[in-house]
Design an enzyme around this catalytic site. Structure first.
Site, PDB file in Angstrom:
ATOM      1  CB  ALA A 122      -0.928  -0.005   1.212  1.00 12.58           C
ATOM      2  CG  ASN A 190       1.438  -5.817   7.758  1.00  9.28           C
ATOM      3  OD1 ASN A 190       2.241  -6.359   8.505  1.00  9.28           O
ATOM      4  ND2 ASN A 190       0.165  -6.176   7.719  1.00  9.28           N
ATOM      5  CG  HIS A 220      -0.190   4.981   4.144  1.00 12.81           C
ATOM      6  ND1 HIS A 220      -0.481   4.605   5.441  1.00 12.81           N
ATOM      7  CD2 HIS A 220      -0.827   4.086   3.345  1.00 12.81           C
ATOM      8  CE1 HIS A 220      -1.249   3.527   5.426  1.00 12.81           C
ATOM      9  NE2 HIS A 220      -1.472   3.195   4.166  1.00 12.81           N
TER      10      HIS A 220
END
Length: 268
Positions: A122, A190, A220
């Protein structure tokens, strides 16, 4: 060259997408087998999709496949990795936070001639972080914002009696190292573990986690300071059927698998 035989451990949101794509046909790759906690449910999915694929125990993966893709709860990473690595084979690990307290798994891969691959997942820009790590990285700071539902049930929240229900504004629920984040949010971040493995390690990589009712995507932001470059990266991932995971994660695995047998490989 013969097709690379792929096993899928876990038929949740990511595993199902991989199964569909592999079954539809990817040059040089073949869906060999799968494992699932709920065998009946997994078989029903395969039947509905018209996918012919045996469901086998994790311990039988080496007999069927050359590479296994872990799409399962972090708690069973040992059961997935160990048989394949003992046989000198490859495992693609998505729950890479579970690798941090298990340094014996990379050591096992080294000893037996196996390999562990952590895909970009991701995140973005891990190539740049890996390259910068060849020089000197001073700091890595990551900020993650997720819809509250994407964080609910995380062990860290439950252990510290932190509620994300009914939020009307953003709430920072964690600030610390990537190692601490991986332990406290095993199904959620993760990305922080992957970033730490690419760069300066899980203890020096810092992360803030926010439960934010104003966002609909898993966001993020990363800032890296190094002697070769200063860079900032930002990504907003559309959640999959599982709100803890972005849709791009499965696509990242597909890209990593496609790269294995590609005549042209782009990226570090």
């Amino acid at each position: 060259m013969p097709d690379i035989r792929v096993a899928i451990a876990g038929l949740g949101a990511i595993g199902r997408m991989l199964a569909r794509k592999l079954n539809a046909g990817m040059p040089g790759l073949k869906l060999a087998c799968a494992a699932a906690g709920d065998r009946a449910k997994a078989q029903a999915f395969l039947n509905a999709e018209g996918i012919t694929c045996p469901i086998v125990p994790l311990s039988d993966f080496p007999a069927h496949a050359d590479i296994a893709v872990e799409c399962a709860p972090a708690a069973i990473i040992e059961d997935i990795c160990r048989p394949m690595l003992e046989a000198g084979k490859t495992v693609v690990v998505l729950s890479c936070g579970a690798l941090l307290p298990r340094p014996h798994l990379p050591e096992l891969a080294k000893e037996k001639g196996g390999k562990i691959i952590v895909p970009t997942g991701a995140l973005l820009g891990l190539d740049a972080v890996v390259a910068a790590a060849e020089g000197n990285i001073t700091s890595v700071q990551m900020t993650t914002r997720k819809p509250p539902a994407g964080l609910k049930g995380a062990p860290y929240l439950e252990q510290n009696n932190i509620s994300v229900d009914g939020l009307t504004q953003a709430k920072r629920v964690f600030s610390g190292s990537a190692r601490e984040a991986a332990a406290g949010f095993p199904a959620n971040v993760n990305v922080a573990a992957a970033l730490s493995l690419a760069g300066i390690g899980p203890d020096r990589t810092r992360i803030d986690i926010w439960a934010d009712p104003a966002v609909t995507r898993n966001c993020h932001d990363i800032e890296v300071e190094a002697d070769s470059a200063r860079f900032r990266m930002s990504i907003e991932n559309v959640p999959s059927d599982n709100p803890k995971t972005g849709r791009i994660v499965a696509l990242s695995v597909l890209a990593a698998l496609r790269k294995l047998g590609a005549p042209l490989s782009v990226g570090t």
